[in-house]
Design an enzyme around this catalytic site. Structure first.
Site: not given
Ligand code: GLU
Length: 445
Positions: A126, A166
């Site tokens: 991430k 995201d």
């Protein structure tokens, strides 16, 4: 929590001070894993848990850029390459002022298990930045993305690490990031990023996939009780990509979605949210949600407050982490909520999850319920690798099969470990065992 695991957990928490969300994500997973370690002592001997909690690589970098006034701005960039046992690191980039290392680590840690559950060959990672895209011009967003990629490019690649979107990172940002990667490397390496536009290597259904998948997963949970979305009163939090597509899919399945929110307040539309209008306001105009109530007869806007007060038989938290607390959960339970599916990552606080489970509410944790986005990213990688592009119908069928498969795997694992209906335990164990097996096979790395 199992005493052996509690000791490991305490060491991990002490080693990562001040990272509250990361601690929360670790604690939740460890609480599920006691029975696995009784059956698989080799996981303890191989220090799988200790290794899983330590990212393989953490990258933090400066992102300088110039705003429209000619002022220099400095942001911080992150990429946490958490675990590559199952495939290249895979996970989104978040651009939001709340982003810090602890947030990126919690998201990366969740991503490992989520990606394992999809059955696709993807590891977990991430990244993101504390850059706030809100109120920034297209030119500012482009210059920021170019500067961000000027450092990130050296760490990523289709066989290494494959970022995507995201919160705060959608098609526009992926476009600027891909353009800069291509320019620096002089490679048209489609598989280095997912969430691309359809004419330059993107996949149909990827924009819809997280929200659609959340509804498909939640529908599977409802089916175990002889129910479905048909006729349900649904409340969704958020009004970004995940929320909009969850609303659209729930309505296709026959539900009435009566409310959604942004960080300023929420709208209630008892007739059912008008998805094309919502998309126009949020995606085309990039305006605030309040605008919906101005243009839609019969809809009202509530400034501040909790969207969960609108009352629902199915609740889909699709905004951000820790948005739904124990008080909101208690109110939903009192109002007769039947099912909760997490479209966001860790939106329900631990006391909220406990309240739902104590009351027998079907609860689908994010790492299972929202895995449709990253699963479709893996389908995008597959299409890029074969220089192919699939139809909407074929891709959506693949997504549906994957979500039904995740549901069934979580349900079967919960049953096998003596907690039928506990999707948190089922998701954590099913994801963990897959990664742990691969890590043991690959030796001490
Ligand atoms: N950010 C999404 C998630 O939380 C998608 C990641 C991806 O497609 O790589 O799973």
């Amino acid at each position: 929590m199992d005493a052996r695991l509690a000791a490991i957990r305490d060491t991990v928490l002490a080693r990562n001070p001040g990272e509250g969300e990361f601690h929360q994500a670790i604690t939740e997973v460890f609480e599920s894993l006691g029975p696995v370690h009784d059956r698989h002592p080799e996981f303890l001997h191989g220090a799988v848990l200790e290794r899983l909690c330590e990212p393989e690589r953490q990258i933090i970098f400066r992102v300088p850029w110039t705003d429209d006034q000619g002022q220099v701005q400095i942001n911080r960039g992150f990429r946490v390459e958490f675990n590559s046992a199952l495939g290249p690191y895979k996970g989104g980039l978040r651009f939001h002022p709340s982003v810090n290392l602890g947030i990126v680590k919690f998201l990366g840690y969740e991503q490992i298990f989520k990606n394992a559950l999809t059955g696709m060959p993807i590891g977990g990672g991430k990244g993101g930045s504390d850059f706030d895209p809100r109120g920034r011009s297209d030119g500012e967003v482009m210059r920021f993305c170019q500067s961000f990629m000027t450092e990130l490019y050296r760490h990523i690649g289709e066989y290494t690490d494959v970022p995507a979107g995201d919160i705060g990172v959608g098609g526009r940002e992926i476009g600027y990031l891909f353009g800069q990667y291509k320019r620096i490397t002089n490679r048209y390496e489609s598989g280095v990023l997912t969430g691309k536009g359809i004419s330059w290597g993107g996949s149909l259904v990827r924009p819809e996939a997280t929200g659609f998948g959340t509804v498909i997963f939640t529908n599977e949970m409802l089916k175990t009780r002889g129910l479905s979305f048909d006729g349900q009163r649904v409340v969704v939090s958020g009004s970004g990509n995940v929320a909009i597509n969850a609303i659209a899919k729930a309505q296709t399945f026959g539900a009435t979605v009566v409310a959604c929110s942004d960080s300023s307040g929420y709208i209630v539309d008892e007739a059912g949210i008008d998805v094309p209008l919502l998309k126009e306001i949020k995606e085309v105009e990039r305006a605030r949600l309040k605008e919906y109530s101005v243009r839609r007869p019969g809809a009202r806007y509530v400034e501040g407050g909790s969207v969960w007060d609108a009352g629902a038989t199915v609740a889909l938290p699709c905004a951000t982490q820790n948005e739904l607390d124990g008080g909101a959960a208690a109110a939903l339970v009192r109002g007769g909520v039947l099912a909760v599916g997490e479209g966001a990552n860790m939106p329900c606080m631990p006391d909220a999850v406990a309240a739902f489970q104590a009351d027998g509410v079907l609860f689908g944790p994010g790492k299972a319920a929202n895995a449709g986005g990253v699963a479709t990213s893996a389908l995008e990688m597959q299409q890029n690798a074969s220089r192919d592009s699939w139809s909407f119908e074929h891709t959506e069928n693949r997504l549906t099969d994957i979500m039904v498969g995740i549901h069934d795997a979580c349900a079967a694992t919960a049953e096998e470990y003596g907690s039928p209906g506990d999707y948190v335990l089922g998701a954590n164990i099913a994801g963990f065992v897959k990664v742990a097996d691969a890590m043991l096979a690959q030796g001490l790395i």
